[in-house]
Write an enzyme that holds these catalytic residues in place. Structure first.
Site, PDB file in Angstrom:
ATOM      1  N   CYS A   1      -1.560  10.919  -3.493  1.00 46.90           N
ATOM      2  CA  CYS A   1      -1.547  10.574  -2.070  1.00 46.90           C
ATOM      3  C   CYS A   1      -2.672  11.236  -1.292  1.00 46.90           C
ATOM      4  O   CYS A   1      -3.059  10.760  -0.224  1.00 46.90           O
ATOM      5  CB  CYS A   1      -0.201  10.951  -1.460  1.00 46.90           C
ATOM      6  SG  CYS A   1       0.172  12.720  -1.555  1.00 46.90           S
TER       7      CYS A   1
ATOM      8  N   ARG B   1       1.169   5.401  18.253  1.00 43.14           N
ATOM      9  CA  ARG B   1      -0.250   5.691  18.049  1.00 43.14           C
ATOM     10  C   ARG B   1      -1.107   5.063  19.144  1.00 43.14           C
ATOM     11  O   ARG B   1      -2.021   5.698  19.672  1.00 43.14           O
ATOM     12  CB  ARG B   1      -0.679   5.201  16.663  1.00 43.14           C
ATOM     13  CG  ARG B   1       0.047   5.930  15.537  1.00 43.14           C
ATOM     14  CD  ARG B   1      -0.385   5.428  14.165  1.00 43.14           C
ATOM     15  NE  ARG B   1       0.450   6.046  13.123  1.00 43.14           N
ATOM     16  CZ  ARG B   1       0.027   6.344  11.908  1.00 43.14           C
ATOM     17  NH1 ARG B   1      -1.209   6.089  11.556  1.00 43.14           N
ATOM     18  NH2 ARG B   1       0.843   6.888  11.024  1.00 43.14           N
TER      19      ARG B   1
ATOM     20  N   LYS C   1       0.820  -1.212   0.000  1.00 47.86           N
ATOM     21  CA  LYS C   1       0.000   0.000   0.000  1.00 47.86           C
ATOM     22  C   LYS C   1       0.857   1.268   0.000  1.00 47.86           C
ATOM     23  O   LYS C   1       0.368   2.346  -0.353  1.00 47.86           O
ATOM     24  CB  LYS C   1      -0.949   0.010   1.200  1.00 47.86           C
ATOM     25  CG  LYS C   1      -0.290   0.175   2.556  1.00 47.86           C
ATOM     26  CD  LYS C   1      -1.319   0.149   3.673  1.00 47.86           C
ATOM     27  CE  LYS C   1      -0.673   0.315   5.041  1.00 47.86           C
ATOM     28  NZ  LYS C   1      -0.044   1.631   5.215  1.00 47.86           N
ATOM     29  N   ASP C   2       2.122   1.163   0.404  1.00 44.27           N
ATOM     30  CA  ASP C   2       3.024   2.316   0.432  1.00 44.27           C
ATOM     31  C   ASP C   2       3.811   2.480  -0.864  1.00 44.27           C
ATOM     32  O   ASP C   2       4.571   3.440  -1.004  1.00 44.27           O
ATOM     33  CB  ASP C   2       4.016   2.187   1.590  1.00 44.27           C
ATOM     34  CG  ASP C   2       3.351   2.286   2.948  1.00 44.27           C
ATOM     35  OD1 ASP C   2       2.236   2.839   3.022  1.00 44.27           O
ATOM     36  OD2 ASP C   2       3.940   1.799   3.933  1.00 44.27           O
TER      37      ASP C   2
ATOM     38  N   THR D   1      -5.793   9.640  12.706  1.00 42.75           N
ATOM     39  CA  THR D   1      -5.398   8.942  11.487  1.00 42.75           C
ATOM     40  C   THR D   1      -4.577   9.888  10.620  1.00 42.75           C
ATOM     41  O   THR D   1      -4.810  11.097  10.621  1.00 42.75           O
ATOM     42  CB  THR D   1      -6.612   8.447  10.685  1.00 42.75           C
ATOM     43  OG1 THR D   1      -6.139   7.826   9.475  1.00 42.75           O
ATOM     44  CG2 THR D   1      -7.550   9.594  10.317  1.00 42.75           C
TER      45      THR D   1
ATOM     46  N   ARG E   1       0.759  10.874  13.084  1.00 41.89           N
ATOM     47  CA  ARG E   1       1.953  10.227  12.565  1.00 41.89           C
ATOM     48  C   ARG E   1       2.556   9.379  13.664  1.00 41.89           C
ATOM     49  O   ARG E   1       2.144   9.423  14.801  1.00 41.89           O
ATOM     50  CB  ARG E   1       2.982  11.269  12.091  1.00 41.89           C
ATOM     51  CG  ARG E   1       2.621  12.009  10.819  1.00 41.89           C
ATOM     52  CD  ARG E   1       2.629  11.128   9.584  1.00 41.89           C
ATOM     53  NE  ARG E   1       3.818  10.280   9.485  1.00 41.89           N
ATOM     54  CZ  ARG E   1       4.992  10.672   9.004  1.00 41.89           C
ATOM     55  NH1 ARG E   1       5.150  11.922   8.586  1.00 41.89           N
ATOM     56  NH2 ARG E   1       6.001   9.842   8.928  1.00 41.89           N
ATOM     57  N   GLY E   2       3.590   8.613  13.290  1.00 44.84           N
ATOM     58  CA  GLY E   2       4.282   7.798  14.281  1.00 44.84           C
ATOM     59  C   GLY E   2       4.053   6.316  14.050  1.00 44.84           C
ATOM     60  O   GLY E   2       3.170   5.904  13.290  1.00 44.84           O
ATOM     61  N   ASN E   3       4.874   5.490  14.704  1.00 49.03           N
ATOM     62  CA  ASN E   3       4.742   4.050  14.531  1.00 49.03           C
ATOM     63  C   ASN E   3       3.540   3.521  15.303  1.00 49.03           C
ATOM     64  O   ASN E   3       2.844   4.267  16.002  1.00 49.03           O
ATOM     65  CB  ASN E   3       6.043   3.332  14.944  1.00 49.03           C
ATOM     66  CG  ASN E   3       6.407   3.584  16.399  1.00 49.03           C
ATOM     67  OD1 ASN E   3       5.546   3.730  17.256  1.00 49.03           O
ATOM     68  ND2 ASN E   3       7.702   3.635  16.686  1.00 49.03           N
ATOM     69  N   VAL E   4       3.294   2.241  15.187  1.00 45.97           N
ATOM     70  CA  VAL E   4       2.102   1.648  15.801  1.00 45.97           C
ATOM     71  C   VAL E   4       2.097   1.848  17.311  1.00 45.97           C
ATOM     72  O   VAL E   4       1.080   2.245  17.895  1.00 45.97           O
ATOM     73  CB  VAL E   4       2.021   0.153  15.445  1.00 45.97           C
ATOM     74  CG1 VAL E   4       0.931  -0.540  16.272  1.00 45.97           C
ATOM     75  CG2 VAL E   4       1.742  -0.025  13.957  1.00 45.97           C
TER      76      VAL E   4
ATOM     77  N   ARG F   1      -8.092   8.993   3.235  1.00 50.69           N
ATOM     78  CA  ARG F   1      -9.210   8.065   3.043  1.00 50.69           C
ATOM     79  C   ARG F   1      -9.914   7.775   4.366  1.00 50.69           C
ATOM     80  O   ARG F   1     -11.148   7.870   4.479  1.00 50.69           O
ATOM     81  CB  ARG F   1      -8.716   6.744   2.431  1.00 50.69           C
ATOM     82  CG  ARG F   1      -9.771   5.635   2.492  1.00 50.69           C
ATOM     83  CD  ARG F   1      -9.206   4.292   2.085  1.00 50.69           C
ATOM     84  NE  ARG F   1      -8.110   3.824   2.902  1.00 50.69           N
ATOM     85  CZ  ARG F   1      -8.234   3.204   4.075  1.00 50.69           C
ATOM     86  NH1 ARG F   1      -9.434   3.013   4.597  1.00 50.69           N
ATOM     87  NH2 ARG F   1      -7.167   2.803   4.740  1.00 50.69           N
ATOM     88  N   ARG F   2      -9.139   7.412   5.385  1.00 50.51           N
ATOM     89  CA  ARG F   2      -9.752   7.097   6.676  1.00 50.51           C
ATOM     90  C   ARG F   2     -10.442   8.320   7.267  1.00 50.51           C
ATOM     91  O   ARG F   2     -11.499   8.202   7.893  1.00 50.51           O
ATOM     92  CB  ARG F   2      -8.688   6.559   7.640  1.00 50.51           C
ATOM     93  CG  ARG F   2      -8.211   5.152   7.306  1.00 50.51           C
ATOM     94  CD  ARG F   2      -7.010   4.759   8.140  1.00 50.51           C
ATOM     95  NE  ARG F   2      -6.588   3.377   7.905  1.00 50.51           N
ATOM     96  CZ  ARG F   2      -5.394   2.892   8.198  1.00 50.51           C
ATOM     97  NH1 ARG F   2      -4.472   3.707   8.741  1.00 50.51           N
ATOM     98  NH2 ARG F   2      -5.102   1.634   7.960  1.00 50.51           N
TER      99      ARG F   2
END
Length: 313
Positions: free
Chosen positions: A241, A150, A78-79, A122, A144-147, A126-127
């Protein structure tokens, strides 16, 4: 031959994904080591739309591959921009993880149970559009940021919920954080979400080469055909994007479905098209035609006036 050098981003999720590919290559008969490549998307804290979209994660990996610093790279599909990079080719899409989005909310809440004014994070246009369309009373905040970062913002009370992908949480062993799984039929996700892409130099894609021989053992044809059709819809729409577009597919033994939704960025309007086709023969060809038909129907229905199209990335 010496160990293959597999290029990857350095985030925990990217390393987990790349580790699976490394293990598969080792199982196919050769050694493989991970090489971490730092990307602009990992360094900048600006929104993805400001710094060039999800393609910023792929650029540095592609540069390292083209320069011969690594032998192959792994991307979250997806990226990966839909436009191919000169001299490089996606040689394999392995078995795909669940493509759905999920909600991770405080107190086990679902999307409908969140209170009015709840803060939901988010970084995806889209979201954002999907959230506003479903719950116009939410306070949707750029994220932003990693999982882990978040999820921590929810745990610390800074946000009431975040929307993430099932695939990322599953690969990190964090599905315990999910409070609701959002169904693909009503909530299509990013084209290729849940899939990985193994990219190599064009000369190394031939199975007669050492690298090509090992990579040839990795693809899942069903996953590859479905993801390719989803990405073809984006390419035909020339979706950049910032375009809030959800695309999804379901590929069975005899029938396949492909559907896409183009949202107005503020979530106030949407255009959706869905097509089912017989795939008992020539599955890839039939899915490619379905992608052309879905994209054409969306454009005919006015998608270009609804969302920022004509800026493929």
């Amino acid at each position: 031959m010496t160990a293959l050098r597999l290029g990857t981003r350095g985030s925990a999720l990217a390393l987990a994904q790349a580790g699976r590919v490394r293990d598969a290559i080792r199982a196919a008969g050769t050694d493989c080591e991970l090489v971490t490549v730092r990307t602009e998307g990992d360094v900048s804290r600006a929104s993805l739309a400001q710094i060039g979209g999800t393609g910023v994660f792929a650029g540095a990996l592609r540069d390292a591959l083209a320069a011969g610093e690594v032998d192959l790279v792994v991307h979250s599909l997806k990226d990966l921009p839909v436009a191919p990079a000169p001299g490089l080719v996606v040689a394999a899409v392995p078995e795909r993880e669940d493509a759905r989005d999920v909600l991770c909310a405080r107190d086990g809440l679902t999307l409908d149970a969140l209170p009015a004014g709840a803060r939901v994070g988010t970084g995806s246009p889209r979201r954002r559009a999907q959230l506003i369309e479903r719950r116009g009373d939410l306070d949707v905040q750029d994220l932003r940021g990693n999982v882990d970062t978040r999820l921590r913002r929810v745990a610390d009370g800074d946000l009431d919920a975040v929307v993430l992908s099932w695939a990322g949480l599953a690969r990190l062993g964090r599905t315990d954080a999910i409070t609701e799984v959002l169904p693909l039929d009503a909530w299509p996700t990013a084209a290729g979400q849940g899939a990985l892409a193994i990219e190599v130099r064009e000369a190394d894609a031939d199975p007669a080469t050492a690298i090509g021989a090992f990579v040839a053992a990795l693809p899942d044809p069903v996953a590859g055909d479905g993801a390719a059709a989803e990405r073809q819809v984006l390419a035909l729409l020339e979706a950049g994007c910032a375009a809030p577009i959800g695309v999804a597919s379901h590929v069975g033994d005899e029938r396949a479905a492909l559907w896409a939704v183009v949202h107005r960025p503020d979530g106030g309007e949407r255009i959706e098209r869905r097509l089912e086709v017989d795939v008992t023969e020539d599955r890839g060809t039939r899915l490619a035609q379905a992608a052309r038909d879905v994209a054409a129907d969306l454009l005919e229905a006015g998608a270009a006036a609804l969302a920022p199209l004509g800026a493929a990335s």
